[in-house]
Design a protein around this motif. Structure first.
Motif, PDB file in Angstrom:
ATOM      1  N   HIS A 180       0.846  -1.199   0.000  1.00  0.00           N
ATOM      2  CA  HIS A 180       0.000   0.000   0.000  1.00  0.00           C
ATOM      3  C   HIS A 180       0.874   1.239   0.000  1.00  0.00           C
ATOM      4  N   THR A 181       0.216   2.385  -0.270  1.00  0.00           N
ATOM      5  CA  THR A 181       0.957   3.615  -0.532  1.00  0.00           C
ATOM      6  C   THR A 181       1.025   4.524   0.692  1.00  0.00           C
ATOM      7  N   HIS A 182       1.581   4.018   1.770  1.00  0.00           N
ATOM      8  CA  HIS A 182       1.988   4.872   2.878  1.00  0.00           C
ATOM      9  C   HIS A 182       3.491   5.083   2.796  1.00  0.00           C
ATOM     10  N   ARG A 183       3.937   6.239   3.288  1.00  0.00           N
ATOM     11  CA  ARG A 183       5.327   6.646   3.082  1.00  0.00           C
ATOM     12  C   ARG A 183       6.358   5.740   3.742  1.00  0.00           C
ATOM     13  N   ASP A 184       5.896   4.885   4.648  1.00  0.00           N
ATOM     14  CA  ASP A 184       6.851   3.945   5.251  1.00  0.00           C
ATOM     15  C   ASP A 184       6.937   2.632   4.456  1.00  0.00           C
ATOM     16  N   HIS A 185       6.173   2.497   3.362  1.00  0.00           N
ATOM     17  CA  HIS A 185       6.179   1.231   2.605  1.00  0.00           C
ATOM     18  C   HIS A 185       6.619   1.365   1.149  1.00  0.00           C
ATOM     19  N   SER A 186       6.122   2.406   0.449  1.00  0.00           N
ATOM     20  CA  SER A 186       6.255   2.429  -1.013  1.00  0.00           C
ATOM     21  C   SER A 186       7.321   3.341  -1.605  1.00  0.00           C
ATOM     22  N   PRO A 187       7.734   4.451  -0.932  1.00  0.00           N
ATOM     23  CA  PRO A 187       8.567   5.415  -1.658  1.00  0.00           C
ATOM     24  C   PRO A 187       9.900   4.864  -2.181  1.00  0.00           C
ATOM     25  N   ALA A 188      10.507   3.889  -1.506  1.00  0.00           N
ATOM     26  CA  ALA A 188      11.791   3.370  -1.979  1.00  0.00           C
ATOM     27  C   ALA A 188      11.655   2.539  -3.246  1.00  0.00           C
ATOM     28  N   ALA A 189      10.434   2.247  -3.673  1.00  0.00           N
ATOM     29  CA  ALA A 189      10.237   1.418  -4.876  1.00  0.00           C
ATOM     30  C   ALA A 189      10.946   2.026  -6.086  1.00  0.00           C
ATOM     31  N   ALA A 190      10.836   3.345  -6.240  1.00  0.00           N
ATOM     32  CA  ALA A 190      11.426   3.984  -7.415  1.00  0.00           C
ATOM     33  C   ALA A 190      12.952   3.821  -7.424  1.00  0.00           C
ATOM     34  N   ARG A 191      13.572   3.942  -6.253  1.00  0.00           N
ATOM     35  CA  ARG A 191      15.041   3.824  -6.176  1.00  0.00           C
ATOM     36  C   ARG A 191      15.493   2.379  -6.397  1.00  0.00           C
ATOM     37  N   ILE A 192      14.747   1.419  -5.841  1.00  0.00           N
ATOM     38  CA  ILE A 192      15.122   0.006  -6.025  1.00  0.00           C
ATOM     39  C   ILE A 192      14.914  -0.381  -7.498  1.00  0.00           C
ATOM     40  N   LYS A 193      13.860   0.134  -8.092  1.00  0.00           N
ATOM     41  CA  LYS A 193      13.618  -0.111  -9.519  1.00  0.00           C
ATOM     42  C   LYS A 193      14.751   0.481 -10.359  1.00  0.00           C
ATOM     43  N   ALA A 194      15.142   1.722 -10.042  1.00  0.00           N
ATOM     44  CA  ALA A 194      16.206   2.378 -10.813  1.00  0.00           C
ATOM     45  C   ALA A 194      17.514   1.586 -10.715  1.00  0.00           C
TER      46      ALA A 194
END
Ligand SMILES: [Zn+2]
Length: 303
Positions: A83-97
């Protein structure tokens, strides 16, 4: 306040340490403890060699570096977000990159219902409104990786886009914030919905997985029975709210003071919004009437 649920408040894991919690599943704790996140957010790595990450976590350089370190020499093929709470999802973009993995989730952040007039300003700072999955997952969708199979299980309630993920080979469920061993989650309108949350609990109660790995805290064991405790806890909360309305307490602050004895003052606003979630559901079910739309400032009475 939740003494009726057999909580397990132990988690013997330091931030940054990778641990194989169950054969085929590693976990890593972010250093973001709080009254809402317990000791911090847990990111999970599923499989070996070609792996999936569940909940990459907050935008925290140390956590992102530790997570990339944990999978050094391996290939991250998939990133699942509960889910899209700031403690769960924001690092997705960096791990994807860093890895080229595909990001999968139910969808971007959205409220559980249409906003009332003036409510937009209240929307939580804790929401990650920038998140967008590469692939939107449907309830029941199966994703096959190298040596692992994940089933998406839509579990709205804590947020409208919350998903749990069943790891088939491990006979376990990554339960995100929906079901946790240390506490019940915040269910707060307009992002959360008590009606959805209860339906999602009933959905999990009917599933067979005996073990849940949550987004915060330790392993949930005997999970279907634990979910039953969660359901009964919310039903008792409904009954307590109805009882206080019958006594003539008509506003949310009075009900919070009466029900949550000895509550950590930092949690009082969240408790108010949790009571609002119950009242919204009770109004929808015709048990309670509100003056105007159910809101944090409204007055309520039994019908
Ligand atoms: Zn959350």
């Amino acid at each position: 306040m939740s003494d009726d649920i057999p909580f397990d408040k132990t988690l013997d894991l330091a931030p940054g340490v990778v641990e194989e919690v169950i054969p085929g599943v590693r976990r890593l704790l972010a250093d973001n403890p709080s009254p809402f996140t317990f000791k911090g957010t847990l990111s999970y790595v599923v499989g070996r060699g070609h792996v999936a990450v569940i909940d990459p976590g907050p935008l925290d350089d140390n956590h992102i570096a530790a997570l990339l370190d944990a999978v050094r020499g391996e290939t991250v093929t998939h990133i699942f977000v509960t889910h899209t709470h700031r403690d769960h999802s924001p690092a997705a973009a960096r791990i994807k990159a860093a890895t080229g993995a595909v990001v999968l989730a139910q969808g971007p952040h959205r409220p559980a219902r249409a906003l009332h007039a003036g409510e937009a300003a209240r929307l939580e700072a804790s929401n990650d409104t920038e998140f967008k999955p590469d692939q939107a997952l449907a309830d029941g969708q199966i994703v096959e990786g190298s040596g692992w199979t994940i089933e998406a299980v839509a579990t709205p309630g804590h947020t409208a886009n919350h998903m749990a993920f069943a790891f088939k080979e491990g006979n376990l469920l990554f339960s995100g914030d929906h079901v946790m061993a240390w506490s019940t989650p915040v269910v707060a309108p307009p992002d959360g919905s008590m009606r959805d949350y209860m339906a999602s609990l009933e959905k999990l109660r009917a599933r067979a997985e005996p073990i849940y790995l949550p987004g915060h805290g330790g392993i949930v064991r005997d999970a279907p029975r634990f979910v039953e405790h969660y359901i009964q806890h919310r039903q008792r909360r409904d009954a307590a709210i109805l009882q206080h309305l019958a006594k003539g307490e008509t506003d949310i602050p009075s009900i919070v003071r009466a029900i949550y004895i000895g509550l950590d003052p930092r949690l009082v606003p969240a408790a108010g919004r949790s009571v609002l979630a119950h009242l919204e559901d009770l109004v929808a079910r015709g048990r309670v009437a509100s003056e105007g739309k159910p809101s944090i400032d409204a007055h309520y009475r039994l019908r």
